[in-house]
Design a protein around this motif. Structure first.
Motif, PDB file in Angstrom:
ATOM      1  N   PHE A   1      85.628  50.630   3.725  1.00 57.38           N
ATOM      2  CA  PHE A   1      87.153  49.763   3.680  1.00 57.38           C
ATOM      3  C   PHE A   1      86.890  48.244   3.637  1.00 57.38           C
ATOM      4  CE2 PHE A   1      91.025  48.626   5.442  1.00 57.38           C
ATOM      5  CZ  PHE A   1      91.773  49.297   4.762  1.00 57.38           C
ATOM      6  N   PRO A   2      87.734  47.735   2.836  1.00 58.76           N
ATOM      7  CA  PRO A   2      87.547  46.187   2.701  1.00 58.76           C
ATOM      8  C   PRO A   2      87.750  45.666   3.752  1.00 58.76           C
ATOM      9  CG  PRO A   2      88.933  47.248   0.839  1.00 58.76           C
ATOM     10  CD  PRO A   2      88.572  48.519   1.911  1.00 58.76           C
ATOM     11  N   LYS A   3      87.160  44.394   3.901  1.00 58.13           N
ATOM     12  CA  LYS A   3      87.325  43.512   5.078  1.00 58.13           C
ATOM     13  C   LYS A   3      88.502  42.590   4.621  1.00 58.13           C
ATOM     14  CE  LYS A   3      83.695  45.150   7.108  1.00 58.13           C
ATOM     15  NZ  LYS A   3      83.505  46.578   6.726  1.00 58.13           N
ATOM     16  N   PRO A   4      89.181  42.125   5.731  1.00 60.68           N
ATOM     17  CA  PRO A   4      90.334  40.882   5.365  1.00 60.68           C
ATOM     18  C   PRO A   4      89.669  39.879   5.328  1.00 60.68           C
ATOM     19  CG  PRO A   4      90.095  41.588   7.814  1.00 60.68           C
ATOM     20  CD  PRO A   4      89.186  42.714   7.083  1.00 60.68           C
ATOM     21  N   VAL A   5      90.305  38.877   4.776  1.00 59.24           N
ATOM     22  CA  VAL A   5      90.175  37.625   4.554  1.00 59.24           C
ATOM     23  C   VAL A   5      91.051  36.771   5.227  1.00 59.24           C
ATOM     24  CG1 VAL A   5      89.075  37.668   2.200  1.00 59.24           C
ATOM     25  CG2 VAL A   5      91.384  37.163   2.402  1.00 59.24           C
ATOM     26  N   ARG A   6      90.484  35.655   5.832  1.00 61.59           N
ATOM     27  CA  ARG A   6      91.211  34.804   6.848  1.00 61.59           C
ATOM     28  C   ARG A   6      92.292  33.762   5.622  1.00 61.59           C
ATOM     29  NH1 ARG A   6      90.758  34.518  11.784  1.00 61.59           N
ATOM     30  NH2 ARG A   6      88.770  35.099  12.972  1.00 61.59           N
ATOM     31  N   LEU A   7      93.591  33.815   6.253  1.00 59.69           N
ATOM     32  CA  LEU A   7      94.519  32.790   5.257  1.00 59.69           C
ATOM     33  C   LEU A   7      94.815  31.782   6.108  1.00 59.69           C
ATOM     34  CD1 LEU A   7      96.957  35.726   4.421  1.00 59.69           C
ATOM     35  CD2 LEU A   7      94.827  34.906   2.959  1.00 59.69           C
ATOM     36  N   GLY A   8      94.124  30.535   5.611  1.00 66.09           N
ATOM     37  CA  GLY A   8      94.367  29.317   6.305  1.00 66.09           C
ATOM     38  C   GLY A   8      92.989  28.755   6.348  1.00 66.09           C
ATOM     39  N   SER A   9      93.004  27.220   6.568  1.00 63.83           N
ATOM     40  CA  SER A   9      91.760  26.605   6.543  1.00 63.83           C
ATOM     41  C   SER A   9      91.026  26.224   7.950  1.00 63.83           C
ATOM     42  CB  SER A   9      92.139  25.170   5.791  1.00 63.83           C
ATOM     43  OG  SER A   9      93.030  24.455   6.349  1.00 63.83           O
ATOM     44  N   SER A  10      91.755  26.379   8.775  1.00 65.38           N
ATOM     45  CA  SER A  10      91.102  26.157  10.035  1.00 65.38           C
ATOM     46  C   SER A  10      90.585  27.284  10.696  1.00 65.38           C
ATOM     47  CB  SER A  10      92.203  25.648  11.096  1.00 65.38           C
ATOM     48  OG  SER A  10      92.949  26.672  11.511  1.00 65.38           O
ATOM     49  N   ASN A  11      89.587  27.210  11.611  1.00 67.79           N
ATOM     50  CA  ASN A  11      88.823  28.127  12.042  1.00 67.79           C
ATOM     51  C   ASN A  11      89.913  28.861  13.237  1.00 67.79           C
ATOM     52  OD1 ASN A  11      86.536  27.657  10.981  1.00 67.79           O
ATOM     53  ND2 ASN A  11      85.715  26.386  12.786  1.00 67.79           N
ATOM     54  N   ASN A  12      91.035  28.538  13.480  1.00 63.70           N
ATOM     55  CA  ASN A  12      91.925  29.122  14.433  1.00 63.70           C
ATOM     56  C   ASN A  12      92.701  29.971  13.646  1.00 63.70           C
ATOM     57  OD1 ASN A  12      90.542  27.856  16.716  1.00 63.70           O
ATOM     58  ND2 ASN A  12      92.188  26.139  16.650  1.00 63.70           N
ATOM     59  N   ALA A  13      92.890  29.995  12.448  1.00 61.54           N
ATOM     60  CA  ALA A  13      93.892  30.623  11.321  1.00 61.54           C
ATOM     61  C   ALA A  13      93.688  32.330  11.880  1.00 61.54           C
ATOM     62  CB  ALA A  13      93.592  30.406   9.916  1.00 61.54           C
TER      63      ALA A  13
END
Length: 81
Positions: free
Chosen positions: A43-55
């Motif tokens: 199952f595909p892993k999600p990608v973070r949307l945003g440039s900060s580590n807190n996204a």
């Protein structure tokens, strides 16, 4: 990356992933959780949307979701034979 070689990626949010896969929210997260009995290493892993580590917003690549659905179809047909 050369603009001519760039490939547009479409990012799906969770409600769209639910529609494309037919899975409920909890099942999607179970598929990604190695401790779950419904875990699926494919199952595909999600990608973070945003440039900060807190996204906290995430999405899934449409191409990876499509490949996973195709894999499920292929496996289901092989088992039916």
């Amino acid at each position: 990356m050369d603009a001519n070689n760039a490939k547009a990626q479409i990012v799906l949010r969770r409600p769209e992933v639910e529609v494309r896969t037919g899975l409920a929210r909890s099942t999607i997260y179970d598929r990604m959780n190695p401790s779950s009995k419904r875990y699926d290493k494919h199952f595909p892993k999600p990608v973070r949307l945003g440039s900060s580590n807190n996204a906290k917003a995430v999405g899934w690549l449409e191409s990876e979701i499509s490949q996973w659905v195709d894999l499920c179809i292929s496996q289901g047909r092989q088992q039916a034979q």
